[in-house]
Motif scaffolding. Sequence first.
Motif, mmCIF file in Angstrom:
data_model
loop_
_atom_site.group_PDB
_atom_site.id
_atom_site.type_symbol
_atom_site.label_atom_id
_atom_site.label_comp_id
_atom_site.label_asym_id
_atom_site.label_seq_id
_atom_site.Cartn_x
_atom_site.Cartn_y
_atom_site.Cartn_z
ATOM 1 N N ALA A 164 0.818 -1.210 0.000
ATOM 2 C CA ALA A 164 0.000 0.000 0.000
ATOM 3 C C ALA A 164 0.853 1.262 0.000
ATOM 4 O O ALA A 164 1.946 1.295 0.572
ATOM 5 C CB ALA A 164 -0.923 0.010 1.217
ATOM 6 N N ILE A 165 0.329 2.293 -0.662
ATOM 7 C CA ILE A 165 0.915 3.634 -0.620
ATOM 8 C C ILE A 165 -0.193 4.599 -0.225
ATOM 9 O O ILE A 165 -1.216 4.697 -0.923
ATOM 10 C CB ILE A 165 1.500 4.051 -1.981
ATOM 11 N N ILE A 166 -0.025 5.286 0.892
ATOM 12 C CA ILE A 166 -0.977 6.305 1.318
ATOM 13 C C ILE A 166 -0.539 7.643 0.711
ATOM 14 O O ILE A 166 0.617 8.037 0.830
ATOM 15 C CB ILE A 166 -1.054 6.410 2.850
ATOM 16 N N THR A 167 -1.493 8.332 0.056
ATOM 17 C CA THR A 167 -1.190 9.590 -0.647
ATOM 18 C C THR A 167 -2.083 10.700 -0.091
ATOM 19 O O THR A 167 -3.176 10.944 -0.609
ATOM 20 C CB THR A 167 -1.434 9.429 -2.155
ATOM 21 N N PRO A 168 -1.627 11.414 0.940
ATOM 22 C CA PRO A 168 -2.470 12.456 1.556
ATOM 23 C C PRO A 168 -2.893 13.558 0.596
ATOM 24 O O PRO A 168 -3.971 14.133 0.741
ATOM 25 C CB PRO A 168 -1.563 13.021 2.661
ATOM 26 N N ASP A 169 -2.043 13.875 -0.388
ATOM 27 C CA ASP A 169 -2.351 14.972 -1.303
ATOM 28 C C ASP A 169 -3.140 14.539 -2.529
ATOM 29 O O ASP A 169 -3.456 15.363 -3.391
ATOM 30 C CB ASP A 169 -1.051 15.648 -1.764
ATOM 31 N N ALA A 170 -3.450 13.249 -2.640
ATOM 32 C CA ALA A 170 -4.180 12.750 -3.810
ATOM 33 C C ALA A 170 -5.261 11.782 -3.344
ATOM 34 O O ALA A 170 -5.044 10.566 -3.324
ATOM 35 C CB ALA A 170 -3.217 12.064 -4.777
ATOM 36 N N PRO A 171 -6.423 12.288 -2.928
ATOM 37 C CA PRO A 171 -7.484 11.419 -2.424
ATOM 38 C C PRO A 171 -8.009 10.476 -3.499
ATOM 39 O O PRO A 171 -7.855 10.723 -4.692
ATOM 40 C CB PRO A 171 -8.559 12.413 -1.967
#
Length: 341
Positions: free
Chosen positions: A106-113
Amino acid sequence: MKGRTIILDHLGDTEAAALMIDGKLDDLLVDTPDAPRVGTIYRAIADRPVKGQGGMFLKTPDGSAFLRQIKGLAPGQPILVQVSGFAEDGKAIPVTSKLLFKSRYAIITPDAPGLNISRSIRDEEERDRLLEIAHEAMDGAAHGLILRSCCVGVEGDEIADDIEAMLGLAQTVLDDDSTEMEALTEGDGPHVLAWRDWVEPAEVVTDAGGFEEHAVLDAIDALFEDRIPLSGGASMYVEPTRALIAVDVNTGADVSLAAGIKANMACSRALPRALRLRGLGGQIVLDLAPMPKKDRRPFETALRAAFRADDVETTLVGWTPLGHYELQRKRARAPLADIMA
């Protein structure tokens, strides 16, 4: 030795990991004790803008950093940034304000919902399964998520645990409301990176002395030679300079009419590995063997295919008036020669 082998060991006191494919060194990760790891997250303090470059120098616990695209950022303001590469000697640490919290699945992307599945996963049933796992694990979280290609066939609980761990880390970092300059997380070291990114089935060796037993040390010694043999008796020289990486391709003893294109095609296949193992990036100039202009297109196609399989961002810039070929490669790793100096 046939097959894939991952060896986790040390070079002296420095953590390192090697990937051997059919007995040949294919990738090498070496820690950088004297430089911040890629992926490290700082709460930095804006220092001074650089007019004409659209960037700003920042203060971090590990020294000066440089951030591009600074709209709305004022000197003295705290900002969360992540180390995106390695700095050349005497230059600022390259950072980005677009944070990524990356693990094996997994990659969490706070700036790309949004919830996204790797485009390399084409099976619709598998994509639907992974999307269900993502929806349940994210449970309405505002951050974005990317599920990586290695999720195929993996148990849902294992993927969900990975998402939960990265989501928790992201929340911890983003919810910290302090304004003091500090390092909030450290980037992954070679052993974790090997687990995270070398995901195809492989034998894993963790015993001390694994590098010597599997001939990794001999392969590393060979990386300090500028000359790299190519198929058909051709060769290329990869020589770092202060300004750029120079690559010179020679046909060797072959004097046939097709000698040039054969040597250049061999270079296109070997170049990504040569740069990856040596940790080389920046501007790269290829002084190719002589070949007719009609052969340029097949060469470019082969070069593009070779770099597409490489995990370091590389831009194929094109031909110069002198007939050289230029590339721009991200400095995602520290040069091996600097680490081993």
